[in-house]
Scaffold this motif. Sequence first.
Motif, PDB file in Angstrom:
ATOM      1  N   ALA A 101      -9.225   6.306  -9.022  1.00  0.00           N
ATOM      2  CA  ALA A 101      -9.067   5.037  -8.314  1.00  0.00           C
ATOM      3  C   ALA A 101     -10.402   4.306  -8.217  1.00  0.00           C
ATOM      4  O   ALA A 101     -10.476   3.089  -8.422  1.00  0.00           O
ATOM      5  CB  ALA A 101      -8.484   5.277  -6.925  1.00  0.00           C
TER       6      ALA A 101
ATOM      7  N   LEU B  63       0.805  -1.221   0.000  1.00  0.00           N
ATOM      8  CA  LEU B  63       0.000   0.000   0.000  1.00  0.00           C
ATOM      9  C   LEU B  63       0.840   1.273   0.000  1.00  0.00           C
ATOM     10  O   LEU B  63       0.420   2.294  -0.545  1.00  0.00           O
ATOM     11  CB  LEU B  63      -0.926   0.021   1.220  1.00  0.00           C
TER      12      LEU B  63
ATOM     13  N   LEU C 204      -1.119   4.850 -10.046  1.00  0.00           N
ATOM     14  CA  LEU C 204      -1.602   4.238  -8.817  1.00  0.00           C
ATOM     15  C   LEU C 204      -1.526   2.709  -8.884  1.00  0.00           C
ATOM     16  O   LEU C 204      -0.989   2.051  -7.984  1.00  0.00           O
ATOM     17  CB  LEU C 204      -3.046   4.664  -8.546  1.00  0.00           C
ATOM     18  N   VAL C 205      -2.054   2.141  -9.951  1.00  0.00           N
ATOM     19  CA  VAL C 205      -2.183   0.687 -10.043  1.00  0.00           C
ATOM     20  C   VAL C 205      -0.819   0.023 -10.211  1.00  0.00           C
ATOM     21  O   VAL C 205      -0.525  -1.005  -9.578  1.00  0.00           O
ATOM     22  CB  VAL C 205      -3.132   0.305 -11.190  1.00  0.00           C
TER      23      VAL C 205
ATOM     24  N   GLU D  59       2.306   7.508  -4.249  1.00  0.00           N
ATOM     25  CA  GLU D  59       2.047   8.043  -5.591  1.00  0.00           C
ATOM     26  C   GLU D  59       0.915   9.052  -5.563  1.00  0.00           C
ATOM     27  O   GLU D  59       0.947  10.070  -6.270  1.00  0.00           O
ATOM     28  CB  GLU D  59       1.728   6.890  -6.542  1.00  0.00           C
TER      29      GLU D  59
ATOM     30  N   PRO E 178      -7.228   6.654  -2.681  1.00  0.00           N
ATOM     31  CA  PRO E 178      -6.118   6.561  -1.731  1.00  0.00           C
ATOM     32  C   PRO E 178      -6.089   7.699  -0.716  1.00  0.00           C
ATOM     33  O   PRO E 178      -5.708   7.493   0.437  1.00  0.00           O
ATOM     34  CB  PRO E 178      -4.877   6.583  -2.624  1.00  0.00           C
TER      35      PRO E 178
ATOM     36  N   ALA F 214       2.040   1.184  -9.256  1.00  0.00           N
ATOM     37  CA  ALA F 214       2.783   1.277  -7.995  1.00  0.00           C
ATOM     38  C   ALA F 214       2.450   0.078  -7.112  1.00  0.00           C
ATOM     39  O   ALA F 214       3.329  -0.522  -6.481  1.00  0.00           O
ATOM     40  CB  ALA F 214       2.448   2.586  -7.280  1.00  0.00           C
ATOM     41  N   LEU F 215       1.164  -0.299  -7.087  1.00  0.00           N
ATOM     42  CA  LEU F 215       0.735  -1.478  -6.331  1.00  0.00           C
ATOM     43  C   LEU F 215       1.321  -2.757  -6.910  1.00  0.00           C
ATOM     44  O   LEU F 215       1.883  -3.589  -6.187  1.00  0.00           O
ATOM     45  CB  LEU F 215      -0.792  -1.581  -6.366  1.00  0.00           C
TER      46      LEU F 215
ATOM     47  N   TYR G 184       1.469   3.011  -3.263  1.00  0.00           N
ATOM     48  CA  TYR G 184       0.174   3.498  -3.755  1.00  0.00           C
ATOM     49  C   TYR G 184      -0.178   4.829  -3.093  1.00  0.00           C
ATOM     50  O   TYR G 184      -0.522   5.816  -3.768  1.00  0.00           O
ATOM     51  CB  TYR G 184      -0.857   2.418  -3.462  1.00  0.00           C
TER      52      TYR G 184
END
Length: 725
Positions: free
Chosen positions: A530, A506, A631-632, A512, A539, A634-635, A509
Amino acid sequence: MSQYEHLRIKRDERGVATVAIDVRGRSMNVFNSAVMGELDRVAAQLEQDETAKLVIFRSGKESGFMAGADLVPLREMTRSGQIDGVLREGQDLFNRIAALPMPTVAAIHGPCLGGGLEFALACDHRVARRDSSTRIGLPETQLGLIPGWGGTQRLPRCIGVSAAIRMILTGERVSAARAKQLGLVDVVCERDHFDEGLLQLVDELLAGKRPTGVTPGWRTRLLDETLPGRKLVLWSARRQIARKGQHYPALPAALNAVAAGLSHGMTAGLAAEREEFSRIVFEPACRNLLNLFFQQERAKKRDTWVGSDVTSGHKVRTIAVVGAGTMGAGIAQLAATRGYSVILGDIDEAALDRGMEHIGSLTRNAVRKGVFAEAEGDAAIHRIRRTTELESLADADLVVEAIVERLDIKRKLFADIDIVVPAHTVIASNTSALPINEMAAATIRADRVAGLHFFNPVHKMPLVEVVRSARTSDETIADLVEVVRALGKTPLVVGEGPGFLVNRILFPYFDEAVRMVCEGLPVEQIDREARRFGLPMGPLTLLDTVGIDIGADASRTLLSLSAEASPTPERLSDMVAAGHLGQKSGEGFYTYRKGRRAGPAVKADASGQAVPLPETRELGGESLTGVQQRLVFALINSAADCLHEGIVAEPWMVDLGMVLGTGFPPFRGGPMKLAESWGTDQVIGTLNVLSETCGPRFRPSTWFVGERSPGTTSTAKPPVQELPH
């Protein structure tokens, strides 16, 4: 009647036949072809039995009535014709039971779910036991399926269209008391008088009396019993699920089946039910949801995490929780409601007062919602002893530390606990990020020390990370996995490392998202993107919910994992210094009024250097915006790092942890399943573009480029076989 493998049948002198279902080799009753075949034989005999005056169907197991159908064979089916055959078998059996010439009664205790409820609905009457284990519902939509053995037809006819649609679409599991309010069961009996209540109902039925049903109000009758009302209910339901139905095709499919039955009758409705089920079962969302179900079941098995030859270190009967704050009180309340003796400790009486007040509030809310009866709630609270003296922990088999996130303070506490508890006692920390090994080093029982990371709120979140340090024994892991299961949670055994699994993934995420705020992007845009991807909340909203202060502490702990400097720790620390702690203080990234989000508090200020967003990219047939990619991915990249470093051994563990621990979109199957569906080349290519555009933190994880870490921290079996494509 002849003998059966899975059924026990007896009759009394009044002609009352009792059919007890006790599926051999299973701890919980489930429908499989053998059980259904035996029930069909019983139904055939009863059709011709003029001496049978009434039939009771009940479970021969204390574990519950019926958990539903055995889903394992479903994974092996590749053609819709196979699915249709199984559905016809169940529908024909329950139609046969519904048509029996004598009254039939389903005696329900414990789980009565899916096919179990469809079976009970085929009976004329239902009686349920009032206790916390009794849960009644049709959870199929949560697995990407729809009820397939008549549930979409019989439930609306039993409790009305509007209530039935709500139960089917949400997969809600109701208590016995709530089932009585809905008219789903005729009689509710207390646990100690269940058989007496059942016999009283039987006596009344034999005497020609019928239970008094629920009388709906005029509004409910208008909606459920008139053609315009039913059309309005269906229209409203379709409108409510319109957006969600794009990702969860089972929702509109269930409505289609209900609508067909209401418009064209039961036979047409059952045909529509089979058709819709057979259509969606091969959809990617259904496959992903089913695989997550099997993964969750797998995670609950002790043999998944330790060898089958590992014996338990010691049976846990008493759990001590040190720290009566929100998390500690939540853990204590959960343990007490699950039957454990609980010791709640803290440094002063005022802290204990607040903790017990929180426990009382949680328990009252649970009683009000029908989770368990008031007497059960009172008994749970009475199982909790409070103390300010460490010596009072001497009776504990497990001590869970839930104090402030300071390693020096935790080490001191572990050393003190080590002195007063017996040698068999396991000492566990609820820390979300700090090293277990260093806490264990303060004791002389490092093999009996581990992490037990609950998520907030404890009573709602289904996941618990069981953290293994370098010296934690298999026996300790086995003990903790059993405790987590007994608490009604899903255990996930993870290795040690900053943030363990879920928080480790997390952090990039969150990081970012904060970076984009510093670059000038509006907070609402970041969160909106998101949610459009399928996450339950953005987030920045999630950071506000968790607490900016907690996020600031975690960011300092996890910053060392980043490949480049980050503005996040300083930005969050500045917010904390200003008193902007998120929802609990009324202001964070958003402002809050009476606990509800009012609007953005943080304006786009571009305090950091603006970074061009990546261009929209096509992946797996969908378009991902630049914000969504940052975002995605980074996860996903962080999840792959966890695999490379051996935090967990296999991708399914990552996926289960992220779905249960963060709400990662279940229909996508988890971050690693999503990456697999996109393809490694596409994932690496997107990460390379992000690395060039945004910075080296997006360099593809070593796990993706084929350099697997040889070491792992847990013993696991091969992945569960996936549904065929």
